[in-house]
Write a protein that holds these residues in place. Structure first.
Motif, PDB file in Angstrom:
ATOM      1  N   LEU A  91      33.922 -11.082 -55.077  1.00 38.92           N
ATOM      2  CA  LEU A  91      35.280 -10.846 -55.267  1.00 38.92           C
ATOM      3  C   LEU A  91      36.114 -11.511 -54.291  1.00 38.92           C
ATOM      4  O   LEU A  91      37.350 -12.679 -54.667  1.00 38.92           O
ATOM      5  N   VAL A  92      35.454 -11.271 -53.190  1.00 38.77           N
ATOM      6  CA  VAL A  92      36.350 -12.306 -51.999  1.00 38.77           C
ATOM      7  C   VAL A  92      36.572 -13.784 -52.084  1.00 38.77           C
ATOM      8  O   VAL A  92      36.705 -14.027 -51.874  1.00 38.77           O
ATOM      9  N   SER A  93      35.037 -14.108 -52.203  1.00 41.72           N
ATOM     10  CA  SER A  93      34.791 -15.409 -52.408  1.00 41.72           C
ATOM     11  C   SER A  93      35.498 -16.371 -53.784  1.00 41.72           C
ATOM     12  O   SER A  93      36.111 -16.862 -54.161  1.00 41.72           O
ATOM     13  N   LEU A  94      35.527 -15.331 -55.059  1.00 40.99           N
ATOM     14  CA  LEU A  94      36.203 -16.052 -56.975  1.00 40.99           C
ATOM     15  C   LEU A  94      37.906 -15.683 -55.934  1.00 40.99           C
ATOM     16  O   LEU A  94      38.766 -17.135 -56.920  1.00 40.99           O
ATOM     17  N   GLY A  95      38.716 -14.595 -54.974  1.00 41.28           N
ATOM     18  CA  GLY A  95      39.961 -14.778 -54.941  1.00 41.28           C
ATOM     19  C   GLY A  95      40.477 -16.018 -54.041  1.00 41.28           C
ATOM     20  O   GLY A  95      41.302 -16.331 -54.120  1.00 41.28           O
ATOM     21  N   ILE A  96      39.530 -15.758 -52.329  1.00 40.62           N
ATOM     22  CA  ILE A  96      39.631 -17.216 -52.013  1.00 40.62           C
ATOM     23  C   ILE A  96      39.525 -18.892 -52.871  1.00 40.62           C
ATOM     24  O   ILE A  96      40.609 -19.480 -52.591  1.00 40.62           O
ATOM     25  N   VAL A 102      45.053 -23.315 -55.896  1.00 37.61           N
ATOM     26  CA  VAL A 102      46.533 -23.026 -56.240  1.00 37.61           C
ATOM     27  C   VAL A 102      46.822 -23.486 -55.649  1.00 37.61           C
ATOM     28  O   VAL A 102      48.123 -24.790 -55.018  1.00 37.61           O
ATOM     29  N   ILE A 103      46.850 -23.164 -53.987  1.00 36.62           N
ATOM     30  CA  ILE A 103      47.814 -23.459 -53.050  1.00 36.62           C
ATOM     31  C   ILE A 103      47.486 -25.156 -52.448  1.00 36.62           C
ATOM     32  O   ILE A 103      48.399 -25.688 -52.260  1.00 36.62           O
ATOM     33  N   LEU A 159      40.924 -17.921 -43.666  1.00 33.52           N
ATOM     34  CA  LEU A 159      39.874 -18.930 -44.796  1.00 33.52           C
ATOM     35  C   LEU A 159      40.663 -20.192 -45.672  1.00 33.52           C
ATOM     36  O   LEU A 159      39.803 -20.714 -46.319  1.00 33.52           O
ATOM     37  N   ILE A 160      41.849 -19.581 -45.777  1.00 30.20           N
ATOM     38  CA  ILE A 160      42.906 -20.676 -46.825  1.00 30.20           C
ATOM     39  C   ILE A 160      43.425 -21.991 -46.188  1.00 30.20           C
ATOM     40  O   ILE A 160      42.689 -22.947 -46.184  1.00 30.20           O
ATOM     41  N   LEU A 161      44.670 -21.624 -45.074  1.00 28.79           N
ATOM     42  CA  LEU A 161      45.643 -21.878 -44.644  1.00 28.79           C
ATOM     43  C   LEU A 161      45.055 -23.431 -43.752  1.00 28.79           C
ATOM     44  O   LEU A 161      45.625 -24.322 -43.897  1.00 28.79           O
ATOM     45  N   TRP A 239      33.254 -10.410 -45.602  1.00 26.36           N
ATOM     46  CA  TRP A 239      32.927 -11.607 -46.211  1.00 26.36           C
ATOM     47  C   TRP A 239      33.072 -12.492 -47.059  1.00 26.36           C
ATOM     48  O   TRP A 239      32.953 -11.288 -48.405  1.00 26.36           O
ATOM     49  N   PRO A 240      32.893 -13.497 -47.400  1.00 25.38           N
ATOM     50  CA  PRO A 240      32.617 -13.974 -48.124  1.00 25.38           C
ATOM     51  C   PRO A 240      31.639 -13.645 -48.865  1.00 25.38           C
ATOM     52  O   PRO A 240      30.161 -14.022 -48.131  1.00 25.38           O
ATOM     53  N   LEU A 241      30.858 -14.696 -50.042  1.00 26.24           N
ATOM     54  CA  LEU A 241      29.554 -14.438 -50.613  1.00 26.24           C
ATOM     55  C   LEU A 241      29.025 -15.552 -49.730  1.00 26.24           C
ATOM     56  O   LEU A 241      27.551 -15.165 -49.550  1.00 26.24           O
ATOM     57  N   GLN A 242      29.488 -16.922 -49.313  1.00 24.89           N
ATOM     58  CA  GLN A 242      29.013 -17.977 -48.027  1.00 24.89           C
ATOM     59  C   GLN A 242      27.899 -17.022 -47.103  1.00 24.89           C
ATOM     60  O   GLN A 242      26.954 -17.598 -46.430  1.00 24.89           O
TER      61      GLN A 242
END
Length: 311
Positions: A91-96, A102-103, A159-161, A239-242
């Motif tokens: 779920l974390v990976s999908l959200g990120i 989008v950003i 993990l994004i910006l 943590w994300p899936l990776q």
């Protein structure tokens, strides 16, 4: 009608005068090369999926990765889907991936459109500044210090910006936008459309190929990210899936909640090899990309090549 159709077919299938007709050896060679390429791609994928579906005995008999089907079981996937750590990381990976894509697309499209307009304010100095960042960066330690000072340590936005914008993607999209028909843009301006309306109604609809390809690039990058998680997320519950794959598959650590004992054996309704659990997690990461890629693949040649060549 039949004669006309036959003539049309001959014209369509006719080879250029300068091109030699194919020889049987050449055709066979092309087929062999294609078969080798397909095998290089498909065989490892087949082994990963098959190993994730294999029992302990089949893995032991193969001595590792399974190539020929033996005992088949879905116990590895059952343990994964009942494991809170794996499902939460998914779920974390999908959200990120969704939020980050989008950003990144919003920033990339706006920057590319502004830089593609020759009369935009300071577009040349800004473009030069962006290009410089492709070759020079502050380095890993300054990046870690800046993100941590801004409150990014142990926060999802780290993990994004920090990787939200790719200058290469901006340049590709800018080159595509710059070659949008000026007549269409002038007609929109005559009708009273401003820059926002022109971008939304004229430029973006005619640039679907490049935007689809760039969006896929960003999505794959976010989906595969683990290094930023390694730097900024000490809590394994975030943590994300990776990152889960990196820690519990590549490093061979015991995955919490899968019932692994000290001998490295997994027990459920059947005896499951640790390698089967690991390959099941790897398979889980491949599914989203395999589902999305066919819908975007047709845009690759047009989106990347035209965007890179034009302008």
């Amino acid at each position: 009608m039949t004669t006309a159709t036959a003539k049309t077919k001959v014209k369509v299938n006719a080879r250029p005068n300068w091109e030699e007709p194919p020889t049987p050896a050449g055709q066979a060679g092309k087929g062999l090369i294609l078969a080798v390429v397909v095998a290089v791609v498909a065989v490892p994928l087949w082994m990963v999926v098959l190993t994730s579906l294999s029992t302990q005995g089949a893995v032991n008999e193969a001595g590792g990765m399974v190539l020929v089907p033996g005992g088949i079981t879905f116990e590895a996937y059952r343990q994964i889907f009942t494991n809170q750590l794996v499902m939460h990381s998914l779920l974390v990976s999908l959200g990120i991936t969704i939020v980050g894509t989008v950003i990144s697309m919003v920033v990339t499209i706006l920057a590319a459109y502004g830089l593609s307009r020759q009369n935009s304010w300071a577009h040349r100095p800004i473009l030069l500044t962006l290009v410089v960042t492709m070759f020079f960066s502050g380095g890993l330690i300054p990046t870690f210090l800046v993100v941590s000072a801004l409150g990014g340590y142990d926060a999802y936005w780290s993990l994004i910006l920090p990787t939200a914008v790719s200058v290469f993607n901006i340049l590709v999209v800018r080159a595509f936008f710059a070659n949008t028909s000026q007549d269409l843009i002038d007609a929109a301006h005559i009708d009273g459309a401003g820059d926002w309306r022109t971008l939304w109604s004229i430029v973006l609809p005619t640039s679907r190929a490049v935007t689809a390809v760039v969006a896929l690039f960003y999505a794959v990058g976010y989906w595969n990210t683990f290094f930023n998680a390694l730097l900024f997320l000490p809590d394994n519950q975030k943590w994300p899936l990776q990152m889960v794959i990196y820690t519990y598959t590549l490093q061979g650590n015991a995955m919490p909640g899968t019932g692994q004992n000290t001998t490295g054996q997994y027990f459920g309704t059947q005896q499951i090899a640790p390698l089967a659990i690991q390959m099941a997690v790897v398979t889980l990461t491949l599914i989203p990309i395999l589902l999305v890629y066919p819908f975007v693949q047709r845009h690759f040649a047009k989106g990347v090549l035209l965007g890179a060549i034009k302008g």
